[in-house]
Design a protein around this motif. Sequence first.
Motif, mmCIF file in Angstrom:
data_model
loop_
_atom_site.group_PDB
_atom_site.id
_atom_site.type_symbol
_atom_site.label_atom_id
_atom_site.label_comp_id
_atom_site.label_asym_id
_atom_site.label_seq_id
_atom_site.Cartn_x
_atom_site.Cartn_y
_atom_site.Cartn_z
ATOM 1 N N PRO A 1 -56.064 2.577 23.812
ATOM 2 C CA PRO A 1 -55.820 1.814 22.577
ATOM 3 C C PRO A 1 -54.418 1.215 22.563
ATOM 4 O O PRO A 1 -53.464 1.822 23.045
ATOM 5 N N VAL A 2 -54.318 0.012 22.037
ATOM 6 C CA VAL A 2 -53.035 -0.679 21.916
ATOM 7 C C VAL A 2 -52.448 -0.356 20.540
ATOM 8 O O VAL A 2 -53.182 -0.226 19.562
ATOM 9 N N VAL A 3 -51.134 -0.228 20.459
ATOM 10 C CA VAL A 3 -50.462 0.053 19.194
ATOM 11 C C VAL A 3 -50.664 -1.133 18.248
ATOM 12 O O VAL A 3 -50.476 -2.288 18.634
ATOM 13 N N LYS A 4 -51.057 -0.819 17.001
ATOM 14 C CA LYS A 4 -51.276 -1.878 16.013
ATOM 15 C C LYS A 4 -50.777 -1.410 14.641
ATOM 16 O O LYS A 4 -50.474 -0.225 14.452
ATOM 17 N N ALA A 5 -50.704 -2.327 13.707
ATOM 18 C CA ALA A 5 -50.222 -2.020 12.357
ATOM 19 C C ALA A 5 -51.045 -0.893 11.747
ATOM 20 O O ALA A 5 -52.263 -0.853 11.881
ATOM 21 N N GLY A 6 -50.359 0.052 11.106
ATOM 22 C CA GLY A 6 -51.004 1.183 10.458
ATOM 23 C C GLY A 6 -51.124 2.411 11.341
ATOM 24 O O GLY A 6 -51.438 3.494 10.853
ATOM 25 N N ASP A 7 -50.893 2.277 12.648
ATOM 26 C CA ASP A 7 -50.997 3.416 13.562
ATOM 27 C C ASP A 7 -49.888 4.425 13.316
ATOM 28 O O ASP A 7 -48.731 4.054 13.123
ATOM 29 N N ARG A 8 -50.263 5.724 13.335
ATOM 30 C CA ARG A 8 -49.279 6.809 13.393
ATOM 31 C C ARG A 8 -48.969 6.983 14.864
ATOM 32 O O ARG A 8 -49.876 6.992 15.702
ATOM 33 N N VAL A 9 -47.703 7.117 15.210
ATOM 34 C CA VAL A 9 -47.304 7.189 16.609
ATOM 35 C C VAL A 9 -46.354 8.353 16.845
ATOM 36 O O VAL A 9 -45.675 8.813 15.926
ATOM 37 N N LEU A 10 -46.337 8.823 18.098
ATOM 38 C CA LEU A 10 -45.374 9.820 18.536
ATOM 39 C C LEU A 10 -44.201 9.064 19.152
ATOM 40 O O LEU A 10 -44.395 8.228 20.041
ATOM 41 N N VAL A 11 -43.017 9.351 18.652
ATOM 42 C CA VAL A 11 -41.810 8.636 19.071
ATOM 43 C C VAL A 11 -40.839 9.610 19.717
ATOM 44 O O VAL A 11 -40.595 10.692 19.191
ATOM 45 N N ALA A 12 -40.311 9.238 20.858
ATOM 46 C CA ALA A 12 -39.219 9.994 21.486
ATOM 47 C C ALA A 12 -37.940 9.211 21.253
ATOM 48 O O ALA A 12 -37.897 7.995 21.457
ATOM 49 N N TRP A 13 -36.914 9.904 20.795
ATOM 50 C CA TRP A 13 -35.600 9.283 20.646
ATOM 51 C C TRP A 13 -34.829 9.536 21.932
ATOM 52 O O TRP A 13 -34.542 10.674 22.280
ATOM 53 N N VAL A 14 -34.520 8.499 22.649
ATOM 54 C CA VAL A 14 -33.737 8.583 23.875
ATOM 55 C C VAL A 14 -32.394 7.935 23.548
ATOM 56 O O VAL A 14 -32.303 6.715 23.417
ATOM 57 N N GLN A 15 -31.396 8.786 23.379
ATOM 58 C CA GLN A 15 -30.096 8.391 22.839
ATOM 59 C C GLN A 15 -30.353 7.717 21.500
ATOM 60 O O GLN A 15 -30.824 8.354 20.592
ATOM 61 N N ASN A 16 -30.073 6.431 21.357
ATOM 62 C CA ASN A 16 -30.294 5.782 20.056
ATOM 63 C C ASN A 16 -31.487 4.838 20.083
ATOM 64 O O ASN A 16 -31.640 4.000 19.204
ATOM 65 N N GLU A 17 -32.357 4.966 21.079
ATOM 66 C CA GLU A 17 -33.520 4.081 21.193
ATOM 67 C C GLU A 17 -34.814 4.835 20.898
ATOM 68 O O GLU A 17 -35.058 5.921 21.410
ATOM 69 N N ALA A 18 -35.647 4.231 20.073
ATOM 70 C CA ALA A 18 -36.964 4.781 19.765
ATOM 71 C C ALA A 18 -37.949 4.295 20.829
ATOM 72 O O ALA A 18 -38.003 3.102 21.125
ATOM 73 N N VAL A 19 -38.720 5.238 21.397
ATOM 74 C CA VAL A 19 -39.716 4.912 22.416
ATOM 75 C C VAL A 19 -41.056 5.462 21.949
ATOM 76 O O VAL A 19 -41.207 6.680 21.779
ATOM 77 N N ILE A 20 -42.034 4.574 21.722
ATOM 78 C CA ILE A 20 -43.363 5.019 21.314
ATOM 79 C C ILE A 20 -44.064 5.573 22.531
ATOM 80 O O ILE A 20 -44.236 4.895 23.547
ATOM 81 N N ILE A 21 -44.484 6.843 22.442
ATOM 82 C CA ILE A 21 -45.125 7.543 23.539
ATOM 83 C C ILE A 21 -46.647 7.401 23.472
ATOM 84 O O ILE A 21 -47.309 7.163 24.469
ATOM 85 N N ASP A 22 -47.205 7.538 22.267
ATOM 86 C CA ASP A 22 -48.668 7.487 22.148
ATOM 87 C C ASP A 22 -49.048 7.276 20.688
ATOM 88 O O ASP A 22 -48.223 7.414 19.786
ATOM 89 N N VAL A 23 -50.322 6.934 20.495
ATOM 90 C CA VAL A 23 -50.889 6.821 19.151
ATOM 91 C C VAL A 23 -51.435 8.193 18.769
ATOM 92 O O VAL A 23 -52.078 8.862 19.580
ATOM 93 N N ILE A 24 -51.183 8.620 17.545
ATOM 94 C CA ILE A 24 -51.628 9.915 17.047
ATOM 95 C C ILE A 24 -52.893 9.690 16.215
ATOM 96 O O ILE A 24 -52.937 8.802 15.363
ATOM 97 N N VAL A 25 -53.928 10.487 16.486
ATOM 98 C CA VAL A 25 -55.173 10.400 15.726
ATOM 99 C C VAL A 25 -55.501 11.758 15.124
ATOM 100 O O VAL A 25 -55.016 12.792 15.593
ATOM 101 N N SER A 26 -56.343 11.767 14.104
ATOM 102 C CA SER A 26 -56.767 13.016 13.464
ATOM 103 C C SER A 26 -57.661 13.815 14.395
ATOM 104 O O SER A 26 -58.372 13.258 15.226
ATOM 105 N N SER A 27 -57.651 15.132 14.220
ATOM 106 C CA SER A 27 -58.505 15.994 15.055
ATOM 107 C C SER A 27 -59.928 16.015 14.532
ATOM 108 O O SER A 27 -60.224 15.639 13.454
#
Length: 125
Positions: free
Chosen positions: A99-125
């Motif tokens: 899946p491609v990241v789109k508006a409304g998606d909950r995402v897992l973000v890693a902070w690398v120094q001061n940069e936000a990096v989206i790792i994956d889309v989070i979905v309900s179990s």
Amino acid sequence: MADTQSFDENAGTNKLANVLCDRMKREGETPLALDFGEIQANGSLTTNTFPVSIPKGEYSICRHVGGLSFTISGGGHSGHENQTPKVNTGSHSHTVAPPVVKAGDRVLVAWVQNEAVIIDVIVSS
């Protein structure tokens, strides 16, 4: 006449410099932090720990959720039209697109120094 004392001779300035130096060192040692966020309608990213919108283009996205597709090949399986033991049983491939990241998606973000990096889309179990 100008004061020619060095910083080492001025206890207050020296103490302030040491405190600032120690804080800058600790800031550089901050471990990787994971966070949750949400993609807004305009493509910006808002995270739980940094609620100010980060404009699209100013954060990074891992290629697995950035529109990359994978080709998986090798092996065979049943279920193909007109399949017989001699026809349509050999090696073939499938293209898989995560899946491609789109508006409304909950995402897992890693902070690398001061940069936000989206790792994956989070979905309900």
